[in-house]
Design a protein around this motif. Structure first.
Motif, mmCIF file in Angstrom:
data_model
loop_
_atom_site.group_PDB
_atom_site.id
_atom_site.type_symbol
_atom_site.label_atom_id
_atom_site.label_comp_id
_atom_site.label_asym_id
_atom_site.label_seq_id
_atom_site.Cartn_x
_atom_site.Cartn_y
_atom_site.Cartn_z
ATOM 1 N N ASP A 64 1.674 -5.513 -5.672
ATOM 2 C CA ASP A 64 1.338 -7.149 -5.466
ATOM 3 C C ASP A 64 2.233 -7.619 -4.541
ATOM 4 N N THR A 65 2.939 -6.804 -3.508
ATOM 5 C CA THR A 65 3.771 -7.404 -2.647
ATOM 6 C C THR A 65 3.544 -6.453 -1.501
ATOM 7 N N ALA A 66 3.029 -7.133 -0.152
ATOM 8 C CA ALA A 66 2.551 -6.052 0.810
ATOM 9 C C ALA A 66 4.138 -5.294 1.576
ATOM 10 N N GLY A 67 4.172 -4.213 1.722
ATOM 11 C CA GLY A 67 5.134 -3.376 2.226
ATOM 12 C C GLY A 67 4.797 -2.492 3.197
ATOM 13 N N THR A 68 5.589 -1.258 3.371
ATOM 14 C CA THR A 68 5.311 -0.347 4.323
ATOM 15 C C THR A 68 5.399 0.955 3.557
ATOM 16 N N ALA A 69 4.789 1.869 4.498
ATOM 17 C CA ALA A 69 4.479 3.184 3.952
ATOM 18 C C ALA A 69 6.080 3.846 3.624
ATOM 19 N N GLU A 70 7.150 3.603 4.547
ATOM 20 C CA GLU A 70 8.387 4.133 4.666
ATOM 21 C C GLU A 70 9.019 3.809 3.185
ATOM 22 N N GLY A 93 5.290 1.190 0.045
ATOM 23 C CA GLY A 93 4.574 0.146 -0.169
ATOM 24 C C GLY A 93 5.439 -1.197 -0.684
ATOM 25 N N CYS A 94 6.621 -0.973 -0.529
ATOM 26 C CA CYS A 94 7.549 -2.242 -0.988
ATOM 27 C C CYS A 94 7.917 -2.938 0.441
ATOM 28 N N PRO A 95 8.372 -4.185 0.367
ATOM 29 C CA PRO A 95 9.042 -4.774 1.665
ATOM 30 C C PRO A 95 10.491 -4.554 1.863
ATOM 31 N N ASP A 96 10.862 -4.741 2.877
ATOM 32 C CA ASP A 96 12.446 -4.845 3.004
ATOM 33 C C ASP A 96 12.682 -6.043 3.824
#
Length: 464
Positions: free
Chosen positions: A249-255, A258-261
């Motif tokens: 439910d929160t846009a992130g990165t493949a690294e 899928g979670c944000p930093d």
């Protein structure tokens, strides 16, 4: 009416095949509707009305019989690996039967033409790696009626579909229909070509979630998704499908799956105890300003390095004696390292104590301290408090006058009297011990009055 019934029989055969296989909902289907042309002439037969095979193959004006209306319907089912099974029904009118050897056209009297055919074809679309150009070859057979006479045929087809969209194509096909030999002597139906053109409509395949991806190709058939993800959803639009996204439910990165930093410290927000402050991975994403290994939020002194056992604060040395308060037995009084931070009793201090102790006076033959000794006793107390961890022995002594046993008892009583006074005025009783030595430890001769006066004394000595 009888001719129409034959076309209906052929059409029902086509639709019957479709119904019989409708339970396989994951197989695509195609329906084609168009016109057909029957060409009897260029088939290489022995009859007078047939020329050499492919002779005047494209001479539509002289040889093609075309019914100017919808005259052919086909239903096809893809069976896998590029192969399709198709059944078709067609109707026509024969008024051009070829020509005589002298070139004279041979006419027919509007003979009715009906055909029902089946075909297995192989598409070269995948081999050509194209999505719109779809050539194919096919083989099959069927049954053809010309007016009242019917015959079985062996068919070979070549065709092409031009796909405008995923579901709509223009179909062009030419089929060579070879009539079995037993029937050729009757002239009709003769071996012939049948050409056709029409529109093909592709359909079929179950799409449970309605996302435009058929269930057989949909990795998430019960949840609407995107074609680029094989029908799986990407709720937060970060390019990672929900099934593989730790934070769907929160846009992130493949690294970070899928979670944000948010703070960019290399620790994904779900694992970051300080997600809005850049920190260290070993501290779960929290900062450590003083670098002492304790996160600022748990550090009692975030800007001063200190050990964890002291809540991240440095140890103090309040009395400045070089011994940290944690190790200093006398943290408020400067002392020495050798004495665990406490002050040491020097020989000079010891001498002063005994000078004061020598001034303590008692009633004659008793252990009662005289009133005038209070001041000197208070001076002794002040010195003892400067050395809070030092322990002392209060010693009582007498001269040799009188019985030794009595002198011993008197010296004990006087030493304890001094101890009692000191304790009652603030000195820790555990730092003091009292002992009487009677007449056993003289410091002067007992033969003179002056010597005996020196021997009648109280001493306060450091206990080492």
């Amino acid at each position: 009416m009888k001719h129409l019934s034959r076309f209906l029989v052929a059409s029902l055969l086509v639709l019957g095949v479709s119904t019989a296989n409708a339970q396989d909902e994951n197989n695509p289907w195609a329906v084609s509707i168009g016109v057909n042309a029957v060409d009897i002439f260029p088939t290489g037969g022995d009859l007078l009305t047939q020329g050499e095979i492919f002779d005047e193959y494209f001479n539509a004006t002289d040889h093609w019989n075309i019914l100017p209306s919808v005259s052919k319907i086909s239903v096809g089912r893809y069976i896998g690996d590029g192969f399709t099974f198709t059944v078709s029904g067609s109707v026509n009118k024969i008024d051009k039967a070829g020509e005589l050897p002298d070139g004279t056209d041979v006419s027919a009297d509007d003979l009715s033409y009906y055909a029902a055919d089946g075909r297995v074809s192989y598409s070269f679309k995948n081999a050509l790696k194209t999505s719109w150009l779809d050539p194919y070859l096919g083989v099959g057979g069927g049954y053809t009626w010309v007016d009242e006479i019917g015959a079985g045929t062996l068919n070979g087809s070549i065709g092409i579909n031009f796909w405008f969209t995923e579901n709509l194509a223009l179909n062009v096909q030419s089929t060579y229909k070879h009539v079995f030999e037993d029937y050729e002597v009757s002239n009709y139906p003769p071996t012939h070509f049948q050409h056709s053109a029409g529109l093909t409509f592709a359909f079929g395949g179950k799409d449970t979630d309605g996302d435009g991806v058929y269930d057989k190709d949909d990795e998430c058939p019960d949840v609407p998704g995107l074609e680029e993800f094989n029908g799986c959803p990407d709720t937060d639009g970060d390019g990672i499908t929900d099934a593989k996204d730790d934070c769907p439910d929160t846009a992130g990165t493949a690294e970070f799956n899928g979670c944000p930093d948010t703070d960019g410290d290399g620790v994904a927000d779900p694992k970051d105890e300080c997600p809005t402050e850049a920190g260290l991975a070993e501290l779960n994403g929290c900062p450590d300003a003083d670098g002492d290994g304790i996160a600022d939020g748990k550090d009692g002194c975030p800007n001063e390095a200190g050990p964890a056992e002291n809540n991240g604060c440095p140890y103090q040395d309040k009395d400045g004696d070089g011994v940290l308060d944690k190790d200093d037995n006398c943290p408020d009084v400067a002392g020495t390292v050798a004495n665990n931070g406490c002050p040491e009793v020097t020989e000079e201090v010891q001498k002063t104590l005994n000078e004061y102790a020598a001034q303590v006076l008692f009633d004659s033959g008793k252990s009662t301290i005289k009133e005038q000794s209070t001041k000197v006793l208070n001076d002794i107390i002040a010195i003892l408090k400067e050395y809070p961890t030092a322990k002392f022995t209060i010693e009582g002594h007498t001269d040799s006058q009188g019985r030794a046993a009595s002198n011993q008892k008197l010296s004990d009583a006087r030493a304890n009297a001094v101890k009692t006074f000191l304790v009652e005025n603030g000195v820790d009783q555990f730092r003091l011990s009292a002992v009487g030595y009677g007449e056993d430890r003289p410091i002067a001769t007992n033969k003179t009055r002056a010597g005996r006066a020196k021997n009648r004394r109280v001493e306060i000595n450091l206990k080492k």
